[in-house]
Design a protein around this motif. Structure first.
Motif, PDB file in Angstrom:
ATOM      1  N   THR A 365      97.863   2.263  25.267  1.00  0.00           N
ATOM      2  CA  THR A 365      96.900   3.322  25.553  1.00  0.00           C
ATOM      3  C   THR A 365      97.043   4.486  24.589  1.00  0.00           C
ATOM      4  N   THR A 366      98.276   4.896  24.313  1.00  0.00           N
ATOM      5  CA  THR A 366      98.488   6.056  23.450  1.00  0.00           C
ATOM      6  C   THR A 366      98.021   5.802  22.030  1.00  0.00           C
ATOM      7  N   PHE A 367      98.415   4.684  21.450  1.00  0.00           N
ATOM      8  CA  PHE A 367      98.080   4.438  20.048  1.00  0.00           C
ATOM      9  C   PHE A 367      96.633   3.986  19.879  1.00  0.00           C
ATOM     10  N   LEU A 368      96.018   3.426  20.927  1.00  0.00           N
ATOM     11  CA  LEU A 368      94.594   3.131  20.827  1.00  0.00           C
ATOM     12  C   LEU A 368      93.760   4.402  20.925  1.00  0.00           C
ATOM     13  N   THR A 369      94.250   5.385  21.651  1.00  0.00           N
ATOM     14  CA  THR A 369      93.536   6.661  21.755  1.00  0.00           C
ATOM     15  C   THR A 369      93.539   7.421  20.442  1.00  0.00           C
ATOM     16  N   GLU A 370      94.453   7.095  19.531  1.00  0.00           N
ATOM     17  CA  GLU A 370      94.497   7.784  18.246  1.00  0.00           C
ATOM     18  C   GLU A 370      93.218   7.571  17.435  1.00  0.00           C
ATOM     19  N   VAL A 371      92.519   6.477  17.651  1.00  0.00           N
ATOM     20  CA  VAL A 371      91.326   6.163  16.856  1.00  0.00           C
ATOM     21  C   VAL A 371      90.060   6.151  17.695  1.00  0.00           C
ATOM     22  N   THR A 372      90.149   6.353  18.995  1.00  0.00           N
ATOM     23  CA  THR A 372      88.973   6.371  19.859  1.00  0.00           C
ATOM     24  C   THR A 372      89.101   7.530  20.845  1.00  0.00           C
ATOM     25  N   SER A 373      88.057   7.747  21.599  1.00  0.00           N
ATOM     26  CA  SER A 373      88.069   8.817  22.593  1.00  0.00           C
ATOM     27  C   SER A 373      88.952   8.432  23.768  1.00  0.00           C
ATOM     28  N   ASN A 374      89.712   9.413  24.279  1.00  0.00           N
ATOM     29  CA  ASN A 374      90.591   9.126  25.412  1.00  0.00           C
ATOM     30  C   ASN A 374      89.798   8.817  26.679  1.00  0.00           C
ATOM     31  N   VAL A 375      88.604   9.379  26.816  1.00  0.00           N
ATOM     32  CA  VAL A 375      87.766   9.059  27.975  1.00  0.00           C
ATOM     33  C   VAL A 375      87.307   7.616  27.912  1.00  0.00           C
ATOM     34  N   SER A 407      96.799   8.412  27.906  1.00  0.00           N
ATOM     35  CA  SER A 407      95.575   8.569  27.117  1.00  0.00           C
ATOM     36  C   SER A 407      95.388   9.990  26.608  1.00  0.00           C
ATOM     37  N   SER A 408      96.115  10.949  27.153  1.00  0.00           N
ATOM     38  CA  SER A 408      96.055  12.336  26.666  1.00  0.00           C
ATOM     39  C   SER A 408      97.214  12.680  25.753  1.00  0.00           C
ATOM     40  N   MET A 409      98.079  11.736  25.449  1.00  0.00           N
ATOM     41  CA  MET A 409      99.267  11.993  24.633  1.00  0.00           C
ATOM     42  C   MET A 409      99.114  11.429  23.233  1.00  0.00           C
ATOM     43  N   ALA A 410      97.970  11.630  22.626  1.00  0.00           N
ATOM     44  CA  ALA A 410      97.731  11.180  21.257  1.00  0.00           C
ATOM     45  C   ALA A 410      97.813  12.396  20.341  1.00  0.00           C
ATOM     46  N   PHE A 411      98.804  12.433  19.476  1.00  0.00           N
ATOM     47  CA  PHE A 411      99.080  13.621  18.667  1.00  0.00           C
ATOM     48  C   PHE A 411      99.006  13.372  17.171  1.00  0.00           C
TER      49      PHE A 411
END
Length: 473
Positions: A365-375, A407-411
């Motif tokens: 979830t974290t590393f996929l959120t790096e390239v897409t929207s967390n929602v 999903s909110s921990m993408a930095f």
């Protein structure tokens, strides 16, 4: 000549007496004496004496002496408020407001001036100046990144702090209609220590560990001097608090209080006001307060309300469409049987230990959120994970809550979260800088969320390992 012409008719014609009246005046005019010369002009008055120059103005009073700068430990100043500002609102507005705070913090620490001194010391001064510039640049980058990361982390601490939390509540109602509502107070008790630990680690790394772990010896950002007088000037420019601001703050306090007291932790101690109003939810409270803002007149302009429609046009309505589309997608996953089919294909996770399964879900979830929207990631993953948890004989909350927080921990990248994008737009941060810091924080956050969910989740949400609750069967 005139006399000649005047006497000529006496000898030329018998009518001389007729011409005499005409020629005689001219003769008399010619024989008369010349007129006296005009009197001379009176002498001009003497010029006035030159004006004396005006007396010099007194020098302006000197401003009071500025306090001496002190060693800089200013990273907690913009970082901590950014986290707590995101508690009661979606993360983009707090990040935008906190980025102004970060800019002010960078302005309070002045860039070092050029080298001064004798020619023999020029090389030493140049090296010191370059070192000071490097320290200032690192301080600016870390303050801006700290604000963005704190806004994302602070949004996790409440149910309405970030969009994935709202998606979790709605997906839970769609997938499991009999599931109990997640209490606002219970979620805050669960997520606040987690957010405090993450923010403390970010501050510790930016202030100390990042400079200690480098291969080359560099000056620490603690060597910078913080000019507190600049912050006082910016604070004074805000002016006194207006009546409108106090009224809106009071309504905000009422809304947060109603959110926290809707559901209690124990029915014996405080059941919550939802016992008397079972059909009212968190959205009902928000709509009630919004109506009060439309009705209450502004003290400075009695004919205008605190909130009017032109001001509401600037609201980010796109987030509602994004959330609504995700809810419709989750309903389609559930009604079409797609989530059941995917969970059957992922049945090989049954042999994994529970803690390893949660760690893998958090990493994906974290590393996929790096390239897409967390929602988007939350709306796609939560239906699948909830159904998979039931097929694996686990409580759905054991997997869905860590997935939502991760999903909110993408930095790492600007497109990961809105706070990252807002801070990156300042132009002071490059993608490699954000990725180098963010990778470490991603790994730390995933590990901490996994351990934290198993440590505190069973006590707050009543999660039992390897047991499917009755509302999920």
């Amino acid at each position: 000549l005139l006399l000649f012409f005047s006497l000529l008719p006496l000898f030329w014609s018998s009518s001389s007496f007729f011409f005499l009246p005409f020629f005689l005046p001219f003769s008399l005019l010619l024989l008369s004496p010349p007129p006296p010369p005009p009197p001379p002009h009176p002498p001009l008055p003497p010029p006035p004496p030159p004006l004396l120059p005006p007396p010099p103005l007194p020098p302006p009073p000197r401003p009071p002496p500025r306090p001496p700068p002190r060693p800089c430990r200013a990273l907690p100043a913009p970082t901590c408020p950014a986290g707590y500002m995101a508690l009661s609102a979606l993360s983009p507005p707090p990040a935008a407001a906190a980025s102004v705070t970060a800019s002010g913090a960078c302005g309070g620490v002045s860039a070092p001036t050029g080298p001064t001194g004798s020619f023999s010391d020029a090389s030493t001064h140049a090296a010191a100046h370059a070192s000071a510039l490097d320290v200032f640049a690192r301080f600016r980058v870390r303050v801006l990144l700290g604000v963005a990361y704190a806004a994302s982390i602070g949004g996790v601490m409440t149910l309405i702090g970030t969009a994935p939390n709202l998606a979790l509540m709605q997906q839970l109602q769609i997938l499991f209609p009999d599931a109990p509502d997640i209490s606002f107070l219970a979620w805050t008790i669960f997520a606040t220590p987690l957010g405090v630990i993450l923010i403390a680690f970010i501050w510790l790394h930016f202030s100390y560990l990042a400079d200690m772990c480098t291969l080359t010896r560099r000056r620490s950002i603690g060597s910078l001097k913080l000019d507190t007088h600049s912050f006082q000037i910016m604070y004074d420019e805000l002016g006194p608090t207006s009546w409108e601001e106090m009224l809106i703050g009071a309504y905000m306090l009422v809304m947060v209080t109603l959110w926290f007291t809707r559901l209690g932790l124990s029915t014996d101690w405080f059941p919550g006001w939802s016992v008397w109003f079972p059909d009212a939810d968190y959205g009902t409270v928000a709509i009630l307060v919004a109506l009060l803002l439309f009705i209450t007149p502004a003290p400075s302009k009695p004919t205008t309300a605190l909130l009017d429609w032109p001001a509401l046009l600037h609201f980010p309505w796109g987030i509602l469409l994004l959330l609504g589309g995700g809810f419709a997608m989750a309903s389609g996953f559930s009604s079409s049987g797609l989530s059941d089919w995917i969970s059957e294909k992922l049945s090989f996770f049954e042999s994994f230990p529970s803690i390893l399964l949660v760690f893998v879900i958090c990493c994906i979830t974290t590393f996929l959120t790096e390239v897409t929207s967390n929602v988007t990631v939350s709306n796609i993953f939560l239906p699948i994970i909830g159904t998979m948890a039931v097929s694996l004989g686990q409580n759905p909350l054991l997997l869905m809550i860590p997935c939502t927080i991760s999903s909110s921990m993408a930095f790492m990248f600007p497109v990961a979260t809105p706070p990252n994008a807002i801070v990156f737009a300042s132009g002071a941060i490059t993608v490699p800088q954000m990725a180098s810091y963010g990778l470490l924080f991603n790994v730390f956050a995933v590990t901490l969320i996994t351990l934290y969910s198993f440590a505190l989740g069973p006590f707050v949400f009543g999660i039992e390992l390897n047991v499917v609750p009755p509302w999920a069967e």
